[in-house]
Design an enzyme around this catalytic site. Structure first.
Site, PDB file in Angstrom:
ATOM      1  N   ARG A  27      16.320  36.109  52.107  1.00 34.58           N
ATOM      2  CA  ARG A  27      15.444  35.067  51.563  1.00 34.58           C
ATOM      3  C   ARG A  27      14.083  35.074  52.243  1.00 34.58           C
ATOM      4  O   ARG A  27      13.048  34.852  51.603  1.00 34.58           O
ATOM      5  CB  ARG A  27      16.136  33.706  51.688  1.00 34.58           C
ATOM      6  CG  ARG A  27      17.306  33.561  50.694  1.00 34.58           C
ATOM      7  CD  ARG A  27      18.313  32.539  51.159  1.00 34.58           C
ATOM      8  NE  ARG A  27      19.345  32.240  50.180  1.00 34.58           N
ATOM      9  CZ  ARG A  27      20.463  32.966  49.975  1.00 34.58           C
ATOM     10  NH1 ARG A  27      20.675  34.059  50.691  1.00 34.58           N
ATOM     11  NH2 ARG A  27      21.358  32.596  49.075  1.00 34.58           N
ATOM     12  N   GLY A  95      24.978  42.939  46.806  1.00 39.36           N
ATOM     13  CA  GLY A  95      25.062  41.963  45.717  1.00 39.36           C
ATOM     14  C   GLY A  95      24.020  40.872  45.855  1.00 39.36           C
ATOM     15  O   GLY A  95      23.469  40.392  44.862  1.00 39.36           O
ATOM     16  N   GLN A 170      24.688  32.672  45.284  1.00 41.39           N
ATOM     17  CA  GLN A 170      23.845  33.710  44.672  1.00 41.39           C
ATOM     18  C   GLN A 170      23.400  33.274  43.278  1.00 41.39           C
ATOM     19  O   GLN A 170      22.247  33.467  42.903  1.00 41.39           O
ATOM     20  CB  GLN A 170      24.611  35.031  44.604  1.00 41.39           C
ATOM     21  CG  GLN A 170      24.854  35.622  45.990  1.00 41.39           C
ATOM     22  CD  GLN A 170      25.610  36.935  45.947  1.00 41.39           C
ATOM     23  OE1 GLN A 170      26.083  37.359  44.906  1.00 41.39           O
ATOM     24  NE2 GLN A 170      25.722  37.573  47.101  1.00 41.39           N
ATOM     25  N   ASP A 320      32.953  34.552  53.261  1.00 44.51           N
ATOM     26  CA  ASP A 320      32.902  35.936  53.749  1.00 44.51           C
ATOM     27  C   ASP A 320      33.806  36.167  54.962  1.00 44.51           C
ATOM     28  O   ASP A 320      33.912  37.296  55.449  1.00 44.51           O
ATOM     29  CB  ASP A 320      31.454  36.311  54.115  1.00 44.51           C
ATOM     30  CG  ASP A 320      30.568  36.393  52.876  1.00 44.51           C
ATOM     31  OD1 ASP A 320      31.102  36.609  51.767  1.00 44.51           O
ATOM     32  OD2 ASP A 320      29.343  36.230  53.017  1.00 44.51           O
ATOM     33  N   ARG A 399      33.123  44.355  55.478  1.00 43.62           N
ATOM     34  CA  ARG A 399      33.926  43.323  56.176  1.00 43.62           C
ATOM     35  C   ARG A 399      35.394  43.734  56.314  1.00 43.62           C
ATOM     36  O   ARG A 399      36.077  43.295  57.231  1.00 43.62           O
ATOM     37  CB  ARG A 399      33.778  41.971  55.492  1.00 43.62           C
ATOM     38  CG  ARG A 399      32.322  41.483  55.506  1.00 43.62           C
ATOM     39  CD  ARG A 399      32.156  40.001  55.365  1.00 43.62           C
ATOM     40  NE  ARG A 399      30.792  39.692  54.977  1.00 43.62           N
ATOM     41  CZ  ARG A 399      29.745  39.629  55.809  1.00 43.62           C
ATOM     42  NH1 ARG A 399      29.897  39.823  57.106  1.00 43.62           N
ATOM     43  NH2 ARG A 399      28.526  39.367  55.363  1.00 43.62           N
TER      44      ARG A 399
HETATM   45  C1  S3P Z   1      25.577  34.937  49.655  1.00 39.75           C
HETATM   46  C2  S3P Z   1      26.476  34.201  48.919  1.00 39.75           C
HETATM   47  C3  S3P Z   1      27.914  34.514  48.844  1.00 39.75           C
HETATM   48  C4  S3P Z   1      28.351  35.483  49.929  1.00 39.75           C
HETATM   49  C5  S3P Z   1      27.381  36.608  50.105  1.00 39.75           C
HETATM   50  C6  S3P Z   1      25.993  36.087  50.462  1.00 39.75           C
HETATM   51  C7  S3P Z   1      24.148  34.537  49.659  1.00 39.75           C
HETATM   52  O1  S3P Z   1      28.190  35.134  47.605  1.00 39.75           O
HETATM   53  O2  S3P Z   1      29.643  35.981  49.663  1.00 39.75           O
HETATM   54  O3  S3P Z   1      27.809  37.484  51.135  1.00 39.75           O
HETATM   55  O4  S3P Z   1      23.386  35.019  50.522  1.00 39.75           O
HETATM   56  O5  S3P Z   1      23.766  33.737  48.812  1.00 39.75           O
HETATM   57  P1  S3P Z   1      28.565  34.266  46.290  1.00 39.75           P
HETATM   58  O6  S3P Z   1      27.368  33.516  45.878  1.00 39.75           O
HETATM   59  O7  S3P Z   1      28.944  35.308  45.263  1.00 39.75           O
HETATM   60  O8  S3P Z   1      29.726  33.416  46.683  1.00 39.75           O
END
Ligand code: S3P
Length: 441
Positions: A27, A95, A170, A320, A399
């Site tokens: 971010r 992701g 996310q 996580d 992980r």
């Molecule tokens: C994250 C949100 C989580 C987490 C990922 C980081 C983020 O995912 O598992 O490692 O930085 O917003 P989800 O939004 O899919 O739960």
């Protein structure tokens, strides 16, 4: 594929610092990359996932450089002024980069192609495509709503009020970031609280954002088309990386370890509460604030753990951390039962299936259910470890590799990991820190 066997060390002692928080690092680069002027980021995580975000923000026109003192300097492209990238954006394993950047560019008149590795290319993107389509963006995705995909942004986009169908920071962030360049108010309704770094940091960069907590539902509203002002960010240590050392110190006999500067945002701190309930001795020292986030040093000592039933409502605040929690459960006295964890099946790997298989191979008693694992612990007796010639499959999931490395520390013959390379996505110094903690007796 660098394989490696992790074997029992002596007690873990001394003090260590884990790298910067991954969520906050992504971010910081994105918001600094939008602000007009120079922002400085201290403590940025220099893992592959975050470097993928840095490369993408450069492709959109931001200047991003690492100074010799480790501080990252960012001159933003300016809100409303992102450029059309020349080629596809390679997101690797990340992701978070993919989903947040899809949101960020959805309200610009540009087309962006996102690609990723085999793990990322299996993960569902429909959860962000759906709200971003409502805002006007269009998509050509691979079958099943996966990468590679092409996004064509809409300018001007249409503001929406979106209720999250899954508890996902996310998805929340993707919608809010699309709202940054959208006229009017974009809002997200969050039935279950997820990590709030986006909200905290956008406010720090001067965005007009408000959170209203009414009757257990959070409504986050952002007024679009505002400029972001540059901001100096200090990134706290990542609680999700600290988790591996917390569990290691709890299960390796004789350990007494201080982990400094750990982020303790309440939307991330579920694991600590659960481990304490299991009997873990975790003491917070010098609680303070760093970069708008609560932080403390944690002193963790070897403890006799007891299995518990874990409240599914805690899942978002430790989403996580389940792989390493399963390792703690495998060493506890009695049964640990987890439920409500369907989301773990769509992480970097299917973490319920991968951990069940990995722990069984290392000698633990595990039953896999659709929405969780049930684990009968050894009561502190070492696990047998992986048999000679066999190794745990990590399936491109950092992980899983780190959690099973920690299981190796509490085993008779060690745990062999098929591929340690994915660890570099979030925690490149993991093995070095582990060796140092084991050596400082
Ligand atoms: C994250 C949100 C989580 C987490 C990922 C980081 C983020 O995912 O598992 O490692 O930085 O917003 P989800 O939004 O899919 O739960």
């Amino acid at each position: 594929m660098p394989s490696r066997r992790f074997t029992p060390p002596g007690p873990l002692k001394g003090r260590l610092r884990v790298p910067g928080d991954k969520s906050i690092s992504h971010r910081a680069l994105m918001f600094a990359g939008l602000a007009v002027g120079t922002s400085r980021i201290t403590g940025l995580l220099e893992g592959e996932d975050v470097l993928a975000t840095a490369a993408a923000m450069r492709a959109f026109g931001a200047r991003i450089e690492r100074r010799n003192d480790g501080v990252w300097e960012v001159d933003g492209a300016g809100a409303g002024s992102l450029l059309q990238p020349r080629g596809a954006l390679e997101m690797g394993n990340s992701g978070t980069s993919t989903r947040l950047l899809m949101g960020l560019v959805a309200s610009y008149d540009i087309s962006v192609v996102f690609t990723g590795d085999a793990s990322l290319s299996r993960r569902p993107m429909d959860r962000v495509i759906e709200p971003l389509r409502m805002m006007g963006a269009s998509f050509e995705a691979s079958p099943g709503g996966t990468l590679p995909l092409m996004l064509r942004g809409a300018a001007p986009a249409v503001p929406i009020s979106y209720t999250l169908p899954v508890a996902s920071a996310q998805v929340k962030s993707a919608v809010l970031l699309a709202g940054l360049n959208t006229p009017g108010i974009t809002s997200v309704i969050e039935p279950v609280a997820t990590r709030d770094h986006t909200e905290r940091m956008l406010a720090g960069f001067g965005a007009p954002i408000e959170t209203d907590d009414a009757a257990g539902v959070r409504i986050i509203s952002l007024r679009g088309e505002a400029d972001l002002s540059p901001c100096d960010v200090t990134v706290p240590g990542d609680p999700s990386s600290a988790a591996f050392f917390i569990v290691a110190a709890l299960i390796v006999p004789g350990s007494d370890l201080v982990i400094e500067n750990v982020g303790l945002n309440p939307t991330r701190a579920g694991l600590i509460a659960v481990l304490r309930e299991m009997g873990g001795r975790i003491e917070e020292i010098d609680a303070r604030e760093v970069g708008g986030e609560p932080v403390a040093d944690l002193r963790v000592s070897h403890s006799a753990l007891t299995g518990i039933e874990i409240d599914p409502a805690l899942a978002p605040s430790m989403i996580d951390e389940f792989p390493v929690l399963f390792v703690a459960a495998a060493m506890a006295e009695g049964t640990t039962r987890t439920s409500g964890l369907e989301e773990l099946r769509v992480k970097e790997s299917d973490r319920l299936a991968t951990m069940a298989q990995a722990l069984k191979l290392a000698g633990a008693k595990v039953t896999e259910r659709e929405d969780g694992l049930t684990i009968i612990g050894t009561g502190g007796e070492p696990l047998s470890g992986t048999p000679a010639g066999a190794s745990v499959e990590t399936r491109l999931d950092h992980r899983i590799a780190m959690a099973m490395a920690i299981a190796g520390l509490a085993s008779k013959d060690g745990v062999a990991i098929d591929d340690t390379a994915p660890i570099a996505t979030s925690f490149p110094t993991f093995a070095d820190l582990l060796e140092r903690a084991a050596a400082s007796t």
